[in-house]
Design an enzyme around this catalytic site. Structure first.
Site, short mmCIF file in Angstrom:
data_model
loop_
_atom_site.label_atom_id
_atom_site.label_comp_id
_atom_site.label_asym_id
_atom_site.label_seq_id
_atom_site.Cartn_x
_atom_site.Cartn_y
_atom_site.Cartn_z
N HIS A 63 3.90 -1.06 -7.48
CA HIS A 63 2.74 -1.97 -7.43
C HIS A 63 1.85 -1.57 -6.28
O HIS A 63 2.21 -0.72 -5.46
CB HIS A 63 3.20 -3.43 -7.37
CG HIS A 63 3.89 -3.84 -6.10
ND1 HIS A 63 5.08 -3.27 -5.68
CD2 HIS A 63 3.56 -4.75 -5.15
CE1 HIS A 63 5.45 -3.82 -4.55
NE2 HIS A 63 4.54 -4.71 -4.19
N HIS A 65 0.55 -3.14 -3.60
CA HIS A 65 0.53 -3.68 -2.23
C HIS A 65 0.57 -2.53 -1.23
O HIS A 65 1.24 -1.51 -1.46
CB HIS A 65 1.73 -4.62 -2.01
CG HIS A 65 1.46 -6.03 -2.46
ND1 HIS A 65 2.45 -6.87 -2.94
CD2 HIS A 65 0.30 -6.75 -2.51
CE1 HIS A 65 1.90 -8.05 -3.26
NE2 HIS A 65 0.61 -7.99 -3.02
N ASP A 67 2.06 -1.88 1.51
CA ASP A 67 3.32 -1.32 2.03
C ASP A 67 4.00 -0.39 1.02
O ASP A 67 5.03 0.22 1.33
CB ASP A 67 4.29 -2.43 2.49
CG ASP A 67 4.64 -3.44 1.41
OD1 ASP A 67 3.75 -3.83 0.62
OD2 ASP A 67 5.82 -3.86 1.36
N HIS A 140 5.58 -10.66 -9.59
CA HIS A 140 5.18 -10.50 -8.19
C HIS A 140 3.73 -10.93 -8.05
O HIS A 140 3.06 -11.20 -9.05
CB HIS A 140 5.39 -9.02 -7.80
CG HIS A 140 5.35 -8.77 -6.34
ND1 HIS A 140 6.09 -9.49 -5.44
CD2 HIS A 140 4.67 -7.86 -5.59
CE1 HIS A 140 5.85 -9.05 -4.22
NE2 HIS A 140 4.99 -8.06 -4.28
#
Ligand code: ZN
Ligand code: ZN
Length: 305
Positions: A63, A65, A67, A140
């Site tokens: 995904h 994000h 991080d 998520h």
């Protein structure tokens, strides 16, 4: 086959854990290397290993994000400087293509190798001669996927007893018999491969999941995988918080491993609030539910039997 964890922390890097990245090395295929997620400083982590960026063949992003992706443009760019010439394919959710292309073009980066970007959806992703990969949708804050890697079954071993019975003497002919469906011997006799092979060797199955809430409904999909890599951002008692932030607890990950009857569970994406004794406590919590659990740490290598 081997898993090599480069970053096992959640959200922001800490002194003990860098942000997410995991490498799968397919050792039998002369070091083919697949990367799962590429958080910031993944290329710095690679410097402390014997992983060769030019061997990287595929990168799977769970995904978008930060991080999980802030290290991607840097890694792709350095691979070019380090003599990487073979193509790379990056898989991930929609938006990935823009992210990579804009980062590379704004920074004036020109790669010396072909880069393919495939935005994925749930379901079958690709197959080659040895593996099949499927994307599994997770829950998520952003669209997030897990990747299910299935190794194809391999031919069984040649049975010397059968070959002897058929009058075949050991030698290079053995290899030939294994490589083709039927082989005609010098004396005119035809040997069918099926007659002289033992049972096929079952391929291994791995599931590498991105960030997700607890999803008990995945138990069929993950049934009997050899290794499940699952996030465990929070301790067992933080279920409400895990739910609010679209993450899982250690206990939830262990429950899913148990329900799916997997061989081994590896937990990663551990919050920086847990270190030292607190990590051992997480491990105990997981092990009371599923005793074949390991909590990954940066540079942890896991051989897959
Ligand atoms: Zn994350
Ligand atoms: Zn996330």
């Amino acid at each position: 086959m081997e898993l090599f964890f480069l970053g096992t922390g959640s959200g922001v890097p800490s002194k003990e854990r860098n942000v997410s990245s995991l490498v799968l090395r397919l050792l039998e295929k002369s070091g083919r290397t697949w990367v799962f997620d590429c958080g910031e400083a993944t290329q710095h982590q690679i410097l402390s290993t014997n992983i060769r960026p030019r061997r990287i063949e595929k990168i799977f992003i769970t995904h978008l994000h930060g991080d999980h992706i802030y290290g991607l443009p840097g890694l792709l760019s350095s691979r070019s400087f380090q003599g990487g010439e073979t193509p790379v394919t990056v898989y991930g959710p929609s938006g990935l293509k823009d992210y990579i292309e804009i980062s590379l073009s704004i920074s004036g980066t020109r790669l010396k190798y072909p880069l393919y970007i495939e935005e994925v959806d749930e379901g079958f992703l690709f197959e080659d001669e040895a593996y099949e990969v499927e994307a599994v949708k997770l829950q998520h804050g952003l669209k997030s996927f897990g990747y299910l890697i299935k190794e194809k079954d391999k031919l069984g071993e040649l049975r010397p007893d059968r070959l002897k019975e058929l009058g075949v003497q050991p030698g290079p002919i053995y290899q030939e018999i294994k490589e083709q469906e039927k082989t005609t011997l010098e004396n005119g006799r035809t040997i069918y491969r099926d007659e002289v092979l033992g049972p096929p060797k079952k391929g291994r199955k791995l599931a590498i999941l991105g960030d997700t809430r607890y999803m008990p409904e995945l138990k069929e999909k993950l049934s009997e995988v050899d290794v499940l890599v699952h996030e465990a951002t929070f301790a067992s008692e933080e279920e409400a918080m895990a739910h609010d932030y679209f993450h899982s607890t250690v206990k939830q990950a262990a429950q899913l491993a148990k329900q799916a009857n997997v061989q081994e569970l590896i937990l990663t994406h551990i919050s920086s609030r847990y270190h030292g004794e607190a990590v051992k406590q997480l491990e105990r919590e997981a092990n009371t539910i599923f005793d074949r659990t390991t909590i990954a740490f940066d540079f942890y290598q896991h051989h897959i039997k």
